[in-house]
Design an enzyme around this catalytic site. Structure first.
Site, PDB file in Angstrom:
ATOM      1  NE  ARG A 299      -3.775   2.078   1.879  1.00 55.14           N
ATOM      2  CZ  ARG A 299      -4.281   2.833   3.245  1.00 55.14           C
ATOM      3  NH1 ARG A 299      -4.743   1.776   4.385  1.00 55.14           N
ATOM      4  NH2 ARG A 299      -4.730   4.060   4.074  1.00 55.14           N
TER       5      ARG A 299
ATOM      6  NE  ARG B 101      -2.012   8.983   6.301  1.00 55.98           N
ATOM      7  CZ  ARG B 101      -2.605   8.127   7.399  1.00 55.98           C
ATOM      8  NH1 ARG B 101      -3.589   9.339   7.785  1.00 55.98           N
ATOM      9  NH2 ARG B 101      -3.222   7.456   6.958  1.00 55.98           N
TER      10      ARG B 101
ATOM     11  NE  ARG C 190      -4.940  14.261   3.603  1.00 59.49           N
ATOM     12  CZ  ARG C 190      -5.442  14.926   3.784  1.00 59.49           C
ATOM     13  NH1 ARG C 190      -5.805  15.549   3.516  1.00 59.49           N
ATOM     14  NH2 ARG C 190      -6.135  14.859   5.014  1.00 59.49           N
TER      15      ARG C 190
ATOM     16  CG  ASP D 247     -10.940   5.111   1.644  1.00 65.53           C
ATOM     17  OD1 ASP D 247      -9.286   5.132   1.890  1.00 65.53           O
ATOM     18  OD2 ASP D 247     -11.826   4.370   1.887  1.00 65.53           O
TER      19      ASP D 247
ATOM     20  CE1 TYR E 253     -13.769   2.021   8.377  1.00 68.34           C
ATOM     21  CE2 TYR E 253     -14.196  -0.058   7.404  1.00 68.34           C
ATOM     22  CZ  TYR E 253     -12.259   0.703   8.144  1.00 68.34           C
ATOM     23  OH  TYR E 253     -11.663   0.462   8.357  1.00 68.34           O
TER      24      TYR E 253
HETATM   25  O1  CP3 Z   1      -2.189   2.807  -1.053  1.00 70.52           O
HETATM   26  C1  CP3 Z   1      -2.506   3.901  -0.574  1.00 70.52           C
HETATM   27  O2  CP3 Z   1      -2.624   4.101  -0.071  1.00 70.52           O
HETATM   28  C2  CP3 Z   1      -3.616   3.635  -1.893  1.00 70.52           C
HETATM   29  C3  CP3 Z   1      -5.295   3.758  -1.641  1.00 70.52           C
HETATM   30  C4  CP3 Z   1      -5.819   3.352  -0.423  1.00 70.52           C
HETATM   31  C5  CP3 Z   1      -6.150   4.659   0.751  1.00 70.52           C
HETATM   32  N1  CP3 Z   1      -6.885   3.856   1.233  1.00 70.52           N
HETATM   33  C6  CP3 Z   1      -6.266   5.495   0.356  1.00 70.52           C
HETATM   34  C7  CP3 Z   1      -5.745   6.821   1.977  1.00 70.52           C
HETATM   35  C8  CP3 Z   1      -6.314   2.087  -0.051  1.00 70.52           C
HETATM   36  C9  CP3 Z   1      -6.196   0.844  -0.992  1.00 70.52           C
HETATM   37  C10 CP3 Z   1      -7.442   1.959   1.055  1.00 70.52           C
HETATM   38  C11 CP3 Z   1      -8.097   0.889   1.015  1.00 70.52           C
HETATM   39  C12 CP3 Z   1      -8.518   1.336   2.912  1.00 70.52           C
HETATM   40  N2  CP3 Z   1      -9.128   2.668   2.695  1.00 70.52           N
HETATM   41  C13 CP3 Z   1      -8.957   0.247   3.756  1.00 70.52           C
HETATM   42  C14 CP3 Z   1      -8.890  -1.023   3.049  1.00 70.52           C
HETATM   43  C15 CP3 Z   1      -7.141  -1.588   4.019  1.00 70.52           C
HETATM   44  C16 CP3 Z   1      -6.798  -1.278   5.220  1.00 70.52           C
HETATM   45  O3  CP3 Z   1      -6.319  -0.663   5.231  1.00 70.52           O
HETATM   46  O4  CP3 Z   1      -7.081  -1.925   5.874  1.00 70.52           O
HETATM   47  C17 CP3 Z   1      -9.926   0.889   4.375  1.00 70.52           C
HETATM   48  C18 CP3 Z   1     -10.263  -0.020   6.095  1.00 70.52           C
HETATM   49  C19 CP3 Z   1      -9.998   2.174   4.678  1.00 70.52           C
HETATM   50  C20 CP3 Z   1     -10.903   3.097   4.911  1.00 70.52           C
HETATM   51  C21 CP3 Z   1     -10.315   4.881   5.147  1.00 70.52           C
HETATM   52  N3  CP3 Z   1      -9.543   5.591   4.735  1.00 70.52           N
HETATM   53  C22 CP3 Z   1      -9.026   4.119   6.973  1.00 70.52           C
HETATM   54  C23 CP3 Z   1      -9.591   3.500   8.645  1.00 70.52           C
HETATM   55  C24 CP3 Z   1      -9.036   5.990   7.486  1.00 70.52           C
HETATM   56  C25 CP3 Z   1      -8.124   6.465   7.840  1.00 70.52           C
HETATM   57  C26 CP3 Z   1      -6.819   5.377   7.818  1.00 70.52           C
HETATM   58  C27 CP3 Z   1      -6.201   6.571   9.176  1.00 70.52           C
HETATM   59  O5  CP3 Z   1      -4.369   5.744  10.023  1.00 70.52           O
HETATM   60  O6  CP3 Z   1      -6.538   7.364   9.937  1.00 70.52           O
HETATM   61  C28 CP3 Z   1      -8.574   6.615   5.321  1.00 70.52           C
HETATM   62  C29 CP3 Z   1      -7.712   7.731   4.863  1.00 70.52           C
HETATM   63  C30 CP3 Z   1      -7.039   7.333   3.947  1.00 70.52           C
HETATM   64  N4  CP3 Z   1      -6.997   6.299   2.932  1.00 70.52           N
HETATM   65  C31 CP3 Z   1      -5.732   7.605   3.779  1.00 70.52           C
HETATM   66  C32 CP3 Z   1      -5.517   7.453   2.698  1.00 70.52           C
HETATM   67  C33 CP3 Z   1      -4.015   7.822   2.064  1.00 70.52           C
HETATM   68  C34 CP3 Z   1      -5.208   9.090   4.926  1.00 70.52           C
HETATM   69  C35 CP3 Z   1      -6.256  10.250   4.136  1.00 70.52           C
HETATM   70  C36 CP3 Z   1      -4.666  11.500   4.216  1.00 70.52           C
HETATM   71  O7  CP3 Z   1      -3.503  11.711   4.275  1.00 70.52           O
HETATM   72  O8  CP3 Z   1      -4.971  12.077   5.524  1.00 70.52           O
END
Ligand code: CP3
Length: 320
Positions: A3, A7, A16, A52, A129
């Site tokens: 992945r 960040r 961002r 996402d 979610y």
């Molecule tokens: O590699 C990548 O970044 C590709 C894109 C990607 C994101 N989310 C971007 C993202 C992928 C493949 C996901 C999948 C995702 N999103 C999952 C399944 C994979 C896993 O981690 O189990 C889930 C459960 C989500 C839902 C989600 N989106 C959550 C729980 C969060 C918060 C995460 C945190 O630690 O705070 C997000 C936000 C998110 N999705 C970010 C990114 C790059 C961070 C956003 C930011 O820049 O603030």
């Protein structure tokens, strides 16, 4: 592959800083740019779309908010059969076309250098979610519904599966060369309940996409689900780091596995990272293996450690 965007990269944080997370997802030029960053900066051998898993739920009419520091929230969670009826079955070109546009831009930019992987969440994980209204420790609402009215919850999961099928087909049409299905919360179920609740809508998606592009199924914390996972007609089983791949193989046999380096081990000194990559590769023998992290990369990961991981994986793995 791991992945990738995110960040831990200063270049991601710079983009961002100009746009909130959803705006970033919905602006194809920016989404394409951050999709390509890990390929260029870290040297990974596949690009994973910047998007996402929760976006299709928004397309179904559920308001989605990414509040600073809190992760995703749904201010109006879906908890009853009446709530389900208020959801739309969206025209994905109309409501998620920005994702497809980003993918087309990425494919053009990549020009065949590395493949582009698309993805979605599994219905169970998406529902987790949507029903809780965001992340959760215990998933009380989801689990209460699963015991109190399993048919009602199955209806929600089926609706999510239908939208997911249209969305994932749209990704293939836009250039996805493989698709990963993320089941982040599949592991909260025991095997019997996973088969009863999570599997039917997942199976519907897998069956609908059969014969298109390679499918990867990932479960977090699903060591106890391996027997069920192994019966799923997907090309790759992706697992977390909690048990060695050799042990996973005892249940699933010589299938292609993906994983399962502990993301936290990227915080170790580089020589230790290299030792552990070698160990993961050794453990994976006995069938196909795509070296990857066992879950998402941690934001505090030093970039040179991520690079060391990729370099070691490339150097030490024998391509087959
Ligand atoms: O590699 C990548 O970044 C590709 C894109 C990607 C994101 N989310 C971007 C993202 C992928 C493949 C996901 C999948 C995702 N999103 C999952 C399944 C994979 C896993 O981690 O189990 C889930 C459960 C989500 C839902 C989600 N989106 C959550 C729980 C969060 C918060 C995460 C945190 O630690 O705070 C997000 C936000 C998110 N999705 C970010 C990114 C790059 C961070 C956003 C930011 O820049 O603030």
């Amino acid at each position: 592959m791991m992945r990738q965007a995110g960040r831990y990269l200063p270049e991601y944080r710079a983009v961002r800083a100009k746009a909130d997370f959803l705006t970033l997802c919905k602006t194809p030029e920016l989404a394409a740019e951050v999709t390509l960053q890990p390929v260029r900066l870290v040297g990974v051998d596949a690009a994973i779309l910047f998007a996402d898993i929760l976006l299709p739920l928004e397309a179904m009419g559920a308001e989605l908010v990414f509040a600073k520091g809190d992760g995703p929230t749904f201010p109006h969670p879906v908890r009853t059969r009446e709530d389900i009826e208020k959801l739309r079955t969206p025209d994905v070109e109309e409501s998620l076309g920005y994702v497809f546009d980003a993918m087309r831009l990425v494919r053009r930019e990549l020009d065949g250098q590395v493949p582009l992987i698309g993805f979605g969440g599994t219905p169970w994980t998406l529902a987790a979610y949507l029903v809780e209204g965001g992340g959760s420790k215990h998933f009380e609402h989801l689990l209460a519904w699963s015991y109190g009215d399993p048919e009602g919850l199955a209806r929600l999961l089926d609706r999510i599966a239908d939208t997911s099928i249209a969305y994932l087909r749209g990704q293939i049409a836009a250039g996805a060369q493989a698709l990963q299905l993320f089941d982040t919360w599949g592991g909260v179920l025991d095997l019997q309940r996973w088969r009863a609740l999570a599997l039917p809508p997942l199976r519907k998606i897998v069956d609908a996409l059969q014969g298109t592009v390679p499918l990867i199924y990932y479960v977090n914390g699903g060591g106890h689900l391996l027997e069920g996972m192994s019966e799923l007609p997907v090309d790759v089983l992706s697992v977390d780091w909690r048990q060695p791949l050799s042990k996973v193989r005892r249940t699933v046999g010589p299938r292609v596995l993906q994983g399962n380096f502990d993301p936290a081990a990227l915080l170790a000194p580089i020589p230790e990272i290299e030792r552990r990559v070698a160990a993961v590769i050794e453990e994976g023998k006995g069938g196909g293996h795509i070296v990857n992290l066992g879950h998402g990369i941690l934001p505090m990961t030093p970039v040179d450690h991520a690079k060391a991981f990729v370099e070691a994986a490339k150097r030490l793995s024998v391509r087959s």
